[in-house]
Scaffold this motif. Structure first.
Motif, PDB file in Angstrom:
ATOM      1  N   LEU A  69      14.524  -5.714   4.422  1.00  0.00           N
ATOM      2  CA  LEU A  69      14.928  -4.333   4.096  1.00  0.00           C
ATOM      3  C   LEU A  69      15.005  -4.593   2.487  1.00  0.00           C
ATOM      4  O   LEU A  69      14.544  -3.561   1.608  1.00  0.00           O
ATOM      5  N   ALA A  70      15.695  -5.550   2.107  1.00  0.00           N
ATOM      6  CA  ALA A  70      16.178  -5.547   0.684  1.00  0.00           C
ATOM      7  C   ALA A  70      14.741  -6.173  -0.179  1.00  0.00           C
ATOM      8  O   ALA A  70      14.444  -5.590  -1.341  1.00  0.00           O
ATOM      9  N   VAL A  71      14.085  -6.917   0.270  1.00  0.00           N
ATOM     10  CA  VAL A  71      12.899  -7.296  -0.610  1.00  0.00           C
ATOM     11  C   VAL A  71      11.874  -6.399  -0.388  1.00  0.00           C
ATOM     12  O   VAL A  71      11.134  -6.074  -1.486  1.00  0.00           O
ATOM     13  N   LEU A  72      11.562  -5.655   0.612  1.00  0.00           N
ATOM     14  CA  LEU A  72      10.374  -4.935   0.549  1.00  0.00           C
ATOM     15  C   LEU A  72      10.970  -3.164   0.414  1.00  0.00           C
ATOM     16  O   LEU A  72      10.456  -2.348   0.517  1.00  0.00           O
ATOM     17  N   ALA A  73      12.174  -3.015  -0.207  1.00  0.00           N
ATOM     18  CA  ALA A  73      12.896  -1.831  -0.637  1.00  0.00           C
ATOM     19  C   ALA A  73      12.049  -1.155  -1.546  1.00  0.00           C
ATOM     20  O   ALA A  73      11.552  -1.793  -2.608  1.00  0.00           O
ATOM     21  N   PRO A  74      11.838   0.135  -1.868  1.00  0.00           N
ATOM     22  CA  PRO A  74      11.323   0.569  -2.753  1.00  0.00           C
ATOM     23  C   PRO A  74      11.880   0.688  -4.001  1.00  0.00           C
ATOM     24  O   PRO A  74      11.320   0.777  -5.145  1.00  0.00           O
ATOM     25  N   GLU A  75      13.368   0.427  -3.982  1.00  0.00           N
ATOM     26  CA  GLU A  75      14.265   0.080  -5.177  1.00  0.00           C
ATOM     27  C   GLU A  75      13.612  -0.939  -5.902  1.00  0.00           C
ATOM     28  O   GLU A  75      13.439  -1.351  -7.212  1.00  0.00           O
ATOM     29  N   THR A  76      13.508  -2.286  -4.906  1.00  0.00           N
ATOM     30  CA  THR A  76      13.102  -3.420  -5.868  1.00  0.00           C
ATOM     31  C   THR A  76      11.683  -3.461  -6.111  1.00  0.00           C
ATOM     32  O   THR A  76      11.397  -3.844  -7.211  1.00  0.00           O
ATOM     33  N   TYR A  77      10.792  -2.587  -5.364  1.00  0.00           N
ATOM     34  CA  TYR A  77       9.361  -2.520  -6.024  1.00  0.00           C
ATOM     35  C   TYR A  77       9.493  -1.797  -7.254  1.00  0.00           C
ATOM     36  O   TYR A  77       8.980  -2.034  -8.345  1.00  0.00           O
ATOM     37  N   HIS A  78      10.310  -0.690  -7.194  1.00  0.00           N
ATOM     38  CA  HIS A  78      10.273   0.172  -8.445  1.00  0.00           C
ATOM     39  C   HIS A  78      10.759  -0.759  -9.722  1.00  0.00           C
ATOM     40  O   HIS A  78      10.254  -0.681 -10.855  1.00  0.00           O
ATOM     41  N   LEU A  79      11.723  -1.409  -9.637  1.00  0.00           N
ATOM     42  CA  LEU A  79      12.376  -2.265 -10.455  1.00  0.00           C
ATOM     43  C   LEU A  79      11.350  -3.099 -11.257  1.00  0.00           C
ATOM     44  O   LEU A  79      11.232  -3.245 -12.383  1.00  0.00           O
ATOM     45  N   LEU A  80      10.776  -3.831 -10.237  1.00  0.00           N
ATOM     46  CA  LEU A  80       9.784  -5.092 -10.835  1.00  0.00           C
ATOM     47  C   LEU A  80       8.395  -4.515 -11.197  1.00  0.00           C
ATOM     48  O   LEU A  80       7.937  -4.836 -12.137  1.00  0.00           O
ATOM     49  N   ARG A 106       0.778  -1.242   0.188  1.00  0.00           N
ATOM     50  CA  ARG A 106       0.036  -0.049   0.039  1.00  0.00           C
ATOM     51  C   ARG A 106       0.800   1.178  -0.058  1.00  0.00           C
ATOM     52  O   ARG A 106       0.752   2.163  -0.641  1.00  0.00           O
ATOM     53  N   ILE A 107       1.948   1.187   0.676  1.00  0.00           N
ATOM     54  CA  ILE A 107       2.790   2.365   0.951  1.00  0.00           C
ATOM     55  C   ILE A 107       3.579   2.535  -0.426  1.00  0.00           C
ATOM     56  O   ILE A 107       3.698   3.726  -0.843  1.00  0.00           O
ATOM     57  N   LEU A 108       4.264   1.486  -0.947  1.00  0.00           N
ATOM     58  CA  LEU A 108       5.162   1.728  -1.948  1.00  0.00           C
ATOM     59  C   LEU A 108       4.355   1.828  -3.197  1.00  0.00           C
ATOM     60  O   LEU A 108       4.713   2.778  -3.989  1.00  0.00           O
ATOM     61  N   GLY A 109       2.903   1.542  -3.336  1.00  0.00           N
ATOM     62  CA  GLY A 109       2.135   1.954  -4.520  1.00  0.00           C
ATOM     63  C   GLY A 109       1.990   3.187  -4.637  1.00  0.00           C
ATOM     64  O   GLY A 109       1.997   4.013  -5.709  1.00  0.00           O
ATOM     65  N   ARG A 110       2.184   4.073  -3.420  1.00  0.00           N
ATOM     66  CA  ARG A 110       2.048   5.553  -3.664  1.00  0.00           C
ATOM     67  C   ARG A 110       3.283   6.414  -3.518  1.00  0.00           C
ATOM     68  O   ARG A 110       3.331   7.320  -4.339  1.00  0.00           O
ATOM     69  N   VAL A 111       4.316   5.747  -2.806  1.00  0.00           N
ATOM     70  CA  VAL A 111       5.496   6.539  -2.796  1.00  0.00           C
ATOM     71  C   VAL A 111       6.780   6.089  -3.643  1.00  0.00           C
ATOM     72  O   VAL A 111       7.973   6.716  -3.431  1.00  0.00           O
ATOM     73  N   ALA A 112       6.725   4.923  -4.018  1.00  0.00           N
ATOM     74  CA  ALA A 112       8.007   4.514  -5.071  1.00  0.00           C
ATOM     75  C   ALA A 112       8.533   5.500  -5.958  1.00  0.00           C
ATOM     76  O   ALA A 112       9.699   5.466  -5.913  1.00  0.00           O
ATOM     77  N   PRO A 113       7.553   5.921  -6.773  1.00  0.00           N
ATOM     78  CA  PRO A 113       8.229   6.846  -7.721  1.00  0.00           C
ATOM     79  C   PRO A 113       8.917   8.038  -6.980  1.00  0.00           C
ATOM     80  O   PRO A 113      10.030   8.311  -7.635  1.00  0.00           O
ATOM     81  N   LEU A 114       8.227   8.585  -6.102  1.00  0.00           N
ATOM     82  CA  LEU A 114       8.837   9.871  -5.296  1.00  0.00           C
ATOM     83  C   LEU A 114      10.290   9.248  -4.758  1.00  0.00           C
ATOM     84  O   LEU A 114      11.236   9.892  -4.958  1.00  0.00           O
TER      85      LEU A 114
END
Length: 127
Positions: free
Chosen positions: A90-101, A26-34
């Protein structure tokens, strides 16, 4: 601490991870691009670099709290302590990982959530 966090920490280990990943989604869906913009800018701006390091530190504190809860339940894989479990989360739930995938590779957000849940269940919990 948010009520959903308290509920997740009190849940059985596998459910704790499912709730933790759902909250992260829920959080990454909103903030990963930022956060991707902040991460990129950190390479050239010392103030933003400090902000980025602070963000990583704060995320690690959250993951350590969840890992400590798993450890207290006796749920961690043999040979995995709370510190290592927090690093993995931390690695699995990182915004970088979310953004990449999700943003770069085009995964649906639900697929990322399923993958992250499976990854953490497999990496963190005793068989």
């Amino acid at each position: 601490m948010a009520p959903s966090t308290v509920g997740a920490l009190a849940a059985p280990a596998a459910e704790q991870i499912r709730l933790q990943v759902a909250a992260a989604a829920r959080i990454l869906g909103r903030v990963a691009p930022l956060l991707e913009v902040v991460r990129s800018a950190a390479a050239t701006d010392p103030e933003i670099a400090e902000l980025w390091r602070t963000n990583i530190g704060q995320r690690h504190i959250v993951q350590l709290r969840f890992a400590d809860a798993l450890d207290a339940k006796g749920a961690l894989r043999p040979g995995t302590d709370a510190a290592r479990a927090a690093d993995i989360a931390l690695a699995v739930l990182a915004p970088e990982t979310y953004h990449l995938l999700v943003h770069e590779r085009g995964w649906p957000a639900d697929d990322w959530q399923e993958w992250a849940t499976d990854a953490l269940l497999g990496q963190l919990l005793a068989p």
